[in-house]
Design an enzyme around this catalytic site. Sequence first.
Site, PDB file in Angstrom:
ATOM      1  N   GLU A 184       0.806  -1.055   0.073  1.00 27.07           N
ATOM      2  CA  GLU A 184      -0.113  -0.056   0.040  1.00 27.07           C
ATOM      3  C   GLU A 184       0.917   1.162  -0.073  1.00 27.07           C
ATOM      4  O   GLU A 184       0.641   2.061   0.870  1.00 27.07           O
ATOM      5  CB  GLU A 184      -0.960   0.144   1.174  1.00 27.07           C
ATOM      6  CG  GLU A 184      -1.931  -1.313   1.130  1.00 27.07           C
ATOM      7  CD  GLU A 184      -3.009  -0.987   2.316  1.00 27.07           C
ATOM      8  OE1 GLU A 184      -4.167  -1.600   2.142  1.00 27.07           O
ATOM      9  OE2 GLU A 184      -2.332  -0.982   3.433  1.00 27.07           O
ATOM     10  N   GLU A 266      -6.254  -7.549  -1.574  1.00 28.39           N
ATOM     11  CA  GLU A 266      -6.829  -7.465  -0.162  1.00 28.39           C
ATOM     12  C   GLU A 266      -8.428  -7.300  -0.427  1.00 28.39           C
ATOM     13  O   GLU A 266      -8.848  -6.007  -0.791  1.00 28.39           O
ATOM     14  CB  GLU A 266      -6.150  -6.541   0.817  1.00 28.39           C
ATOM     15  CG  GLU A 266      -4.708  -6.830   1.194  1.00 28.39           C
ATOM     16  CD  GLU A 266      -4.595  -5.945   2.192  1.00 28.39           C
ATOM     17  OE1 GLU A 266      -5.188  -5.102   2.651  1.00 28.39           O
ATOM     18  OE2 GLU A 266      -3.129  -5.944   2.409  1.00 28.39           O
TER      19      GLU A 266
END
Length: 660
Positions: A184, A266
């Site tokens: 991320e 995710e």
Amino acid sequence: MALANVLPTSYEHYTAGGIHVGLNADKPYFTLNERNITIYSGAVHYFRVPKPYWRDRLRKLRAAGLNTVETYVPWNLHEPQPGWFDFGQGGSDMQDLLAVEEFLKIAKEEDLFAIVRPGPFICSEWEFGGLPSWLLREKNIKVRTSDEIFMKYVTRYFNVLLPLLALLQFTRGGPIIAFQVENEYGSTSNPGKFIPDRNYLRQLHRIMTGNGLVELLVTSDSPTLSGTSGTLPGVFLQTANFGGNPKPDFDKLKELQPNRPIMAMEFWTGWFDHWSETHHTRGDEDFYNTYELILKYPASVNMYMFHGGTSFGFMNGANLENSLSDNSGFQPDTTSYDYDSPLSESGDYTLKYVMVKELLEKYNPVKTRIPQTPHQARKISHEPQEIQSHLPFNALLNLSPKLVSQQLVPMENLPINNMSGQSYGYIVYRKRLDIPANSTLTIGGRICDTLIVLINGNMVTKPVSNVNDLNKFGSWRLKNSKLSLGTQNLVGATLDLLVENWGRVNFGYLDQFNQYKGLWQDGVYLNNKQLSDWEIFPLEFKRAWTRSLSGWKAPNKPPIAGPALYKTRLFVNNTLDTYLDMSDWYKGIVIVNDFVLGRYSRIGPQQSLYLPGPFLQQGWNDIIVFEHYIPAKQITFSIKPIYKTRFRNKALQLVDHLLG
């Protein structure tokens, strides 16, 4: 003959005729060894699950119809001190959770491929996002950048870790089909403060390929929020992270990298808890509908989490509610990482598990042999155990190492642990002085993270028993907080300031200079005069130190308020899972057979601690509680987790029926 017996295993299907190439992402769909594959993956973190349970969790994942397991790799556990590495036999307190190679080999034995996310930053609601706290000793370091100091340590660590993983790649006969680069990274964007460092990603790419990684390299972010800022277009395959409404992110991925596979790295199956919040759950119907939308798109998907497990010890992370770097919005995570996922913290089935099994059977076009669903482990609720002995706070400090310093020093800068500082636990600042009547103690700046004040061994701060108490003296929420020390003149008094590290921030742009723990933002003042010349006691609760504790006494009746250790012994014939019910205690940690199980706090939501059977031994077991305020008379047990708010029942009878 039953169809299940004639179907090939996943490995038989994808490796028939030999292995020639790995996972390919140069078409609008994935191929593995030149055969079409949709990746149906679930996250299971080996370091959050007792090693004897790895096979059970992985088999349950495969039995749900998934073909891949995903895991992070936590740098701070694998290199607890600079140059000291532990991959299962290194001698650290956590070594029993760290045999990552064995975990991946078991995954292959259970007919699962693997996606590995080695970081170096992993987020994962894990302490400091997996970064080792000893990095903070470097004054000018800039973590998660191409900074020369940071990359020196990343390179050394990766040069040890990555060759181990390289041997387990799919094209070398292992299970790993893909690696994620960082995590991320697009979320680090903070206008005016930080712009994602593409050179950092290039350096990580060179280190990974230089250590023999040949499988697909990916990144993960929210494409609708971050675009390509966290990746290298054309070098890494970009994947998406989200909780719901997958179409916008998937459509954005198609736009950013046309004619390449679509994947959610995710898909958040639930959510995690911060201390002081309500326990998070996700509606089963909402989960079902979102997962089906992903499968129908169609896209590959990794469920985060499939099995959350537990952030044992002091390894929970934290968030910042706001972008302020002063720690005022600090939100520490609980020990439980149940995540309301398809497999519960203790590995039990939920209705979400049944839904996953049903949907994958419907949508997976590749039919392979699926194992029978394993039996669910039995839990036990032991008889309550009376507290048998205690160790007062002063006696505890007398058994602790002591340092002296003119000024306050944060944990990380203490000259201990081979000059790597203190990573976790508590730190005590002691000062001997005269305290005039009606004196005021001032803690300059903010506490990192909570503080208990004792004078001559007597606690003068109030217990933290509800959420509102976090707005009072002793919490990170107050700046330059003040405490009245009473109306008596005290000559030659001993002032103790006990500070707890509740976990370092694990998400986004990490202002590393706000990650120090203890008292360090300013000085400590008595009647506006700054105090100096401190004795400092690091309370790390390492196994060897806890094992050596002596001088236990019969508990006081009634108990004296203030921090102390309390011990009981539990005799077991069968080492079955259980939960410790801590709802009658106030705040502290529990240690079982010298291993720190985790934290508890009356403010909730978590009120129990999962105690896996492998952490117990047949015969006698020691349970020690470090209670900050007021102890209960006994330790009680439960077969289910307990939350401050009522735990949402998952229609367990229906689950048992559907699973047979």
